[in-house]
Design an enzyme around this catalytic site. Structure first.
Site, short mmCIF file in Angstrom:
data_model
loop_
_atom_site.label_atom_id
_atom_site.label_comp_id
_atom_site.label_asym_id
_atom_site.label_seq_id
_atom_site.Cartn_x
_atom_site.Cartn_y
_atom_site.Cartn_z
N SER A 134 -5.61 -3.18 9.46
CA SER A 134 -5.11 -1.82 9.64
C SER A 134 -5.62 -1.20 10.93
O SER A 134 -6.75 -1.47 11.35
CB SER A 134 -5.58 -0.98 8.45
OG SER A 134 -5.37 0.38 8.71
N TYR A 158 -12.59 2.44 3.34
CA TYR A 158 -11.42 1.55 3.35
C TYR A 158 -11.38 0.74 4.64
O TYR A 158 -11.24 -0.49 4.63
CB TYR A 158 -10.15 2.40 3.18
CG TYR A 158 -8.86 1.70 3.57
CD1 TYR A 158 -8.42 0.58 2.86
CD2 TYR A 158 -8.09 2.15 4.64
CE1 TYR A 158 -7.24 -0.07 3.23
CE2 TYR A 158 -6.91 1.52 5.00
CZ TYR A 158 -6.50 0.41 4.30
OH TYR A 158 -5.34 -0.23 4.66
N LYS A 162 -11.78 -3.49 5.71
CA LYS A 162 -10.87 -4.29 6.56
C LYS A 162 -11.66 -4.98 7.68
O LYS A 162 -11.40 -6.14 8.02
CB LYS A 162 -9.77 -3.41 7.15
CG LYS A 162 -8.77 -2.88 6.13
CD LYS A 162 -7.87 -3.96 5.56
CE LYS A 162 -6.82 -3.42 4.62
NZ LYS A 162 -6.09 -4.45 3.87
P1 NAD Z 1 0.65 -1.12 -1.89
O1 NAD Z 1 -0.41 -0.47 -2.69
O2 NAD Z 1 2.05 -0.66 -2.06
O3 NAD Z 1 0.60 -2.71 -2.10
C1 NAD Z 1 -0.58 -3.40 -2.42
C2 NAD Z 1 -0.29 -4.23 -3.64
O4 NAD Z 1 -1.49 -4.94 -4.01
C3 NAD Z 1 0.12 -3.40 -4.85
O5 NAD Z 1 1.33 -3.89 -5.38
C4 NAD Z 1 -1.03 -3.56 -5.83
O6 NAD Z 1 -0.60 -3.51 -7.19
C5 NAD Z 1 -1.59 -4.90 -5.43
N1 NAD Z 1 -3.01 -5.08 -5.77
C6 NAD Z 1 -4.01 -4.20 -5.58
N2 NAD Z 1 -5.16 -4.74 -6.01
C7 NAD Z 1 -4.88 -5.99 -6.46
C8 NAD Z 1 -5.65 -7.05 -7.01
N3 NAD Z 1 -6.97 -6.91 -7.20
N4 NAD Z 1 -5.04 -8.20 -7.34
C9 NAD Z 1 -3.70 -8.35 -7.16
N5 NAD Z 1 -2.92 -7.37 -6.65
C10 NAD Z 1 -3.51 -6.21 -6.31
O7 NAD Z 1 0.22 -1.00 -0.36
P2 NAD Z 1 1.02 -1.41 0.95
O8 NAD Z 1 1.28 -0.17 1.71
O9 NAD Z 1 2.13 -2.32 0.61
O10 NAD Z 1 -0.14 -2.20 1.70
C11 NAD Z 1 -0.27 -3.59 1.64
C12 NAD Z 1 -1.50 -4.00 2.46
O11 NAD Z 1 -1.35 -3.50 3.78
C13 NAD Z 1 -2.80 -3.44 1.93
O12 NAD Z 1 -3.80 -4.41 2.04
C14 NAD Z 1 -3.08 -2.28 2.85
O13 NAD Z 1 -4.47 -2.04 2.98
C15 NAD Z 1 -2.49 -2.77 4.16
N6 NAD Z 1 -2.09 -1.67 5.06
C16 NAD Z 1 -1.20 -0.73 4.64
C17 NAD Z 1 -0.84 0.30 5.50
C18 NAD Z 1 0.12 1.38 5.07
O14 NAD Z 1 0.20 2.42 5.74
N7 NAD Z 1 0.92 1.20 4.04
C19 NAD Z 1 -1.41 0.38 6.78
C20 NAD Z 1 -2.32 -0.60 7.16
C21 NAD Z 1 -2.65 -1.63 6.29
#
Ligand code: NAD
Ligand code: UDP
Length: 348
Positions: A134, A158, A162
């Protein structure tokens, strides 16, 4: 090629899953549904069925911290003679505010969960990984655009998880530089939705982020948008961010897989953003223009931990991955609104 997609039913994962399946990958989704709905899988299937595509999709309900489960997933794949070639690892927790109130949970899920996954990959000789990092790892800075060599200084738990994972990946790669192929992708602000309106962002509770909050105001689920500060050091005083269409971001993952497949070994940290910065007022104006909706707002004080400007230098992604974001801010608004209109209450 078989891909294990952890967190594959979440916002970003579901869009990646759909693109992978359209391109003929065999996809195993592992998700615990702590922050997503199993309906996502049905939506993905419905979309592919409608297009009359043959696809290979299996979804597993489970936790990345469950080592036995991970072992079984890898063993079963080997038994089926379809070993997992690549892991795209998105499973994790992502709320900055929650990471302050419950940091150990964030270290447990994000860091211990990833450690578990990497241990399992090593055991079963699966050496190809795309990880979702991120832009939050860059921390407070007014120097934009941010390239990958920008100072790493996360200001929330958070972001620290990362960074810890990026360090873990770095050490792992260096322990055997001949085998590991890894891309750590540093996302900026993924927004919008699949143009079909079948999948999109569905935050649980009140959205923390600008774009889903805005679309919920437009549909009437929230009364008015709070703008966190109009006194930032920017042209119009509101915060500037790098909003990237979710499909552009998902395409960056497919480009990463192509890149990893072309290498014997590698470790790359790569920004994925649009490379452009837009202020909150610009987002509101574009959304109103594209959709015809009126967005009531009020000016509130600055939000803790916010920065004035954050947007990416994406020259590395363009060059290394032969990838470029194609979708405009207008497309983001149209697709995001289409999703919200068709699904006022998300996947419920
Ligand atoms: P999201 O919460 O929609 O998706 C994450 C998924 O991981 C969810 O479906 C959740 O149920 C699942 N999950 C959480 N803990 C788990 C576990 N212990 N075992 C199995 N599954 C688990 O979030 P997103 O926006 O799709 O983000 C996906 C990844 O991208 C994350 O790692 C997040 O940190 C990273 N990210 C997101 C953004 C953003 O703005 N959306 C920005 C930078 C990085
Ligand atoms: N923002 C806002 N109102 C909201 C949510 C966000 O004014 O309800 C602002 C925020 O201060 C920042 C920009 O919108 O300048 C993007 O915020 P978001 O939380 O979406 O992304 P992040 O700050 O995590 O990059």
């Amino acid at each position: 090629m078989r891909v294990l997609l952890t967190g594959g039913s979440g916002f970003i994962g579901s869009h990646i899953a759909l693109l992978l399946l359209e391109r003929g990958f065999d996809v195993l989704i592992l998700d615990s549904y702590v922050n997503s709905s199993s309906n996502v899988i049905n939506r993905i299937k419905a979309y592919l069925d409608k297009k009359d595509l043959n696809y290979k999709l299996k979804s597993i309900n489970g936790d990345i911290r469950d080592k036995k489960l991970l072992d079984n997933i890898f063993i079963d794949s080997i038994k089926e003679k379809k070993p997992i070639d690549t892991v795209i690892h998105l499973a994790g927790l992502k709320s900055v505010s929650e990471s302050f109130s419950n940091p150990l949970h964030y270290w447990d899920v994000n860091v211990i969960g990833t450690l578990n996954l990497l241990l399992t990959m090593k055991e079963y000789k699966c050496y190809s990984l795309v990880f979702s990092s991120s832009a939050t790892i860059y921390g407070l800075s007014n120097s934009v655009p941010m390239a990958e060599d920008h100072k790493i200084s996360p200001i929330n738990p958070y972001g620290k998880t990362k960074v810890a994972i990026e360090n873990m990946i770095y050490d792992l790669y260096n322990s055997n530089i001949n085998v590991w192929k890894i891309c750590s992708l540093r996302y900026f602000n993924p927004v919008g939705a699949h143009p079909s309106g079948l999948i999109g962002e569905d935050p649980i509770g009140i959205p923390n982020n600008l774009f889903p909050y805005l679309t919920q105001v437009a549909i009437g689920r929230q009364k008015s948008l709070n703008i966190y500060g109009n006194d930032w050091d920017t042209d119009d005083g509101s915060g500037i961010r790098d909003y990237i269409h979710i499909i552009d971001l998902a395409e960056g993952h497919l480009a990463s897989i192509d890149y990893l497949n072309s290498k014997e070994s590698c470790l790359e940290f790569v920004n994925l953003g649009s490379g452009k910065g837009y202020s909150v007022f610009q987002i509101i104006r574009q959304f109103e223009l594209s959709t015809g909706c009126k967005i009531p707002f009020s000016i509130e004080s600055r939000r803790d931990g916010d920065v004035a400007k954050s947007y990416a230098d994406i020259s590395k992604a363009k060059k290394l991955l032969a990838w470029t974001p194609k979708r405009s801010l207008e497309q983001i608004c149209l697709d995001g609104w289409n999703w919200q209109l068709k699904n006022p209450y998300g996947f419920q």
